[in-house]
Design a protein around this motif. Sequence first.
Motif, PDB file in Angstrom:
ATOM      1  N   GLN A 375       0.824  -1.206   0.000  1.00 57.78           N
ATOM      2  CA  GLN A 375       0.000   0.000   0.000  1.00 57.78           C
ATOM      3  C   GLN A 375       0.858   1.256   0.000  1.00 57.78           C
ATOM      4  O   GLN A 375       0.543   2.229  -0.693  1.00 57.78           O
ATOM      5  N   LEU A 379       0.897   4.527  -2.371  1.00 57.28           N
ATOM      6  CA  LEU A 379       0.672   5.890  -1.878  1.00 57.28           C
ATOM      7  C   LEU A 379       1.890   6.783  -2.075  1.00 57.28           C
ATOM      8  O   LEU A 379       1.756   7.954  -2.447  1.00 57.28           O
ATOM      9  N   SER A 571      -8.804  10.953  -0.467  1.00 59.86           N
ATOM     10  CA  SER A 571      -7.781  11.190   0.555  1.00 59.86           C
ATOM     11  C   SER A 571      -8.348  10.972   1.949  1.00 59.86           C
ATOM     12  O   SER A 571      -7.694  10.355   2.811  1.00 59.86           O
ATOM     13  N   THR A 655      -0.973   2.871  -9.495  1.00 59.38           N
ATOM     14  CA  THR A 655      -1.458   3.100  -8.134  1.00 59.38           C
ATOM     15  C   THR A 655      -2.563   2.116  -7.758  1.00 59.38           C
ATOM     16  O   THR A 655      -2.567   1.542  -6.660  1.00 59.38           O
TER      17      THR A 655
END
Length: 721
Positions: A375, A379, A571, A655
């Motif tokens: 992850q 990010l 976000s 991503t």
Amino acid sequence: MEISSKEHTHFFSNNTVVPMDRSSFKSESSASKDKQSCCGGIKIFLGALSFVYFAKALSGSYLKSTITQIERRFDLPSSLVGVIDGSFEIGNLLIIILVSYFGAKLHRPRIIGAGCLIMSAGTFLIAVPQFFMGRYRYESFPSTINSTVSLSPCLQEKSQTPLSALEKSQAKINAGCEKEAGSSMWIYVLLGNLLRGIGETPIQPLGITYIDDYAIEENAALYIGCVQTVAIVGPIFGFLLGSLCAKLYVDIGFVDLDSVTISPKDVQWVGAWWLGYLIAGVISVLAGIPFWFLPKHLPTPDSRKDSSTSSEHSKFIIEENRDQRTSYWQQAKLAEMAKGKAPEFSSLLLNFLPSLKNLFGNPVYILYLCASIIQFNSLIGMVTYKPKYIEQQYGQTSSKTNFVIGLINIPAVAFGIFSGGLIMKRFGIGVLGAAKLSLGSSFFGYLLLLSLFAMGCENSDVAGLTVSYHGTAPMPDYQEALFSECNSGCWCSENDWDPICGDNGVTYVSACLAGCRASNGSGKNTVFFNCSCVGTFESSQSSSAVMGPCQKGNECPKRFLYFLVISVITSYTLSVGGTPGYILLLRCIKPHLKSFALGIYTLAIRVLAGIPAPVYFGVAIDTTCLKWGSKRCGGRGACRLYDSSALRYVYLGLTLVLGTVSIFFSVAVLWVLRKRSSPQDETLSANGERGACGTKSRKDNFVNSDRLIQSTYWPEKETRL
């Protein structure tokens, strides 16, 4: 570990439990002095740690905001800029194990204070190249730079250019080459960021565990959430500072700004990137001062003095082989340590491998570590190149991009992190609930990110790159397509990048390649006339052009607004799982291994995510470049124009793929926790109560000795969930 024989005795009264300090042999008088110390409160440490988090987050986010500025200033590709960005993690890698393991046994606040000084030194070092590498040079039409001779951009014959002008220009280029050939000043930026990483190392593992050790257990999640939330204020100011500095020309105060022919909208524009690093360095120095006056230990809260039976650790940590608590050699070594005959440092070395075995024998820790690594790859890569993505995809300036990220995205992240900690405290969520909350936030966050594929803009019309000179699709070999019949009589270079905007709404790489034969004005106000390529375009009605590239299509500003809305919601959603993830990590390991576990966790994130992610994201982004700049002495420089569609699919696609893989590991974490916990534990956890130890029956000599079992360290015991 120092263990006293007094720990094997427990004192009880009607209302009071007399605790024994597990970490050191403090006398009652020294403990009372700690209580009377003005700096001994956990809230004082909480405030100081929050300010340090603010300082390190400000400098780190400011580096992210200057990625494109550094890339243009030093003429670097995105892949090499990714190496510079990853050098911060390399600095962490160098000392993270030593700091996290041995630092927990030493004076943690002072180690954090020393780290702040090192971090500030690295921040100052990043700004050093600006004062030694000379003035910034960019490609520009010669007649716009203090020239009294009106030159034709389309030089049909070399003799049209005055000899003195050619000789003067060539002399400047040669001088610049001699200077640039012996200098690679970007190395100082890399070394400064490396030093920043070394200084930042002790802040997280030592600071977080210090709070978790001395805060009331019910408030630990809220305190950690507060620290992380205050830390988010740092990136807000970091990106706003980046927005302000991006508006200022890189050599402000050293050159006449009227002579600058480019604007912040131009891809060659470089702002005063160095100024923010000087400000961030001063803040880092100030942040480290309070830690030199904080005590090594704080008074243990009453609720923590009997933590073995009340702590949530007892619900998930299964101890085996209690009847074989330690070998003869280990008993002798512990006895020597209690008598002060064995050095503390050597005992720490002897316990290192058993501690490492305990961590890697914990399935939840390993699975959560894998999920976090993947992850964070997603990010870190996304955050590092988000300013570049917004600039290239939506045609925004660096200043506006940093302003939007700092004022809109970062507060959403702060609110999400704080919300996660508040939810944990408000509903008394335990380990299982934390795992569910972390998984849910990741799933819905990446699901929202999927919608951004529809929020992109099409390529700008650039003659010879994205469209042909006649308004049709370009040839596959775009460099050959830069030349056409309309500019065949001009003396042009395919390496130049000095874009102009024609009246037909098409951008041309240079006035020469547009076939312009006359110009009027100077600097930013230069207007070009009789541009043969502009006149041959299908939709053209005139043959004039102005300095600078054309703006994106009419639909692009609207799509940029949609992008901002989805980005803010995404976000917030992703950040809600931040605090639950920390609590899950802390509650599924032994208390004495918390610092070590966080150190290994941070090490893995640095090595397997922080270092490689910016590099391979940068390499992937470089593959979407349509027009590379050229260095003054030859060689490929920074990219001037990207394929918008390819950039969108590479950036968002990479991503999402990484995020999806991390979700599968998070599901595995939840499955293991469910398998190890009983239904009664889940019910008690939901009601905010502390369950009983989820282990098998103890032998008779261990009945009613939970405190002894939890407080004593036996290296050969394995933690299983």
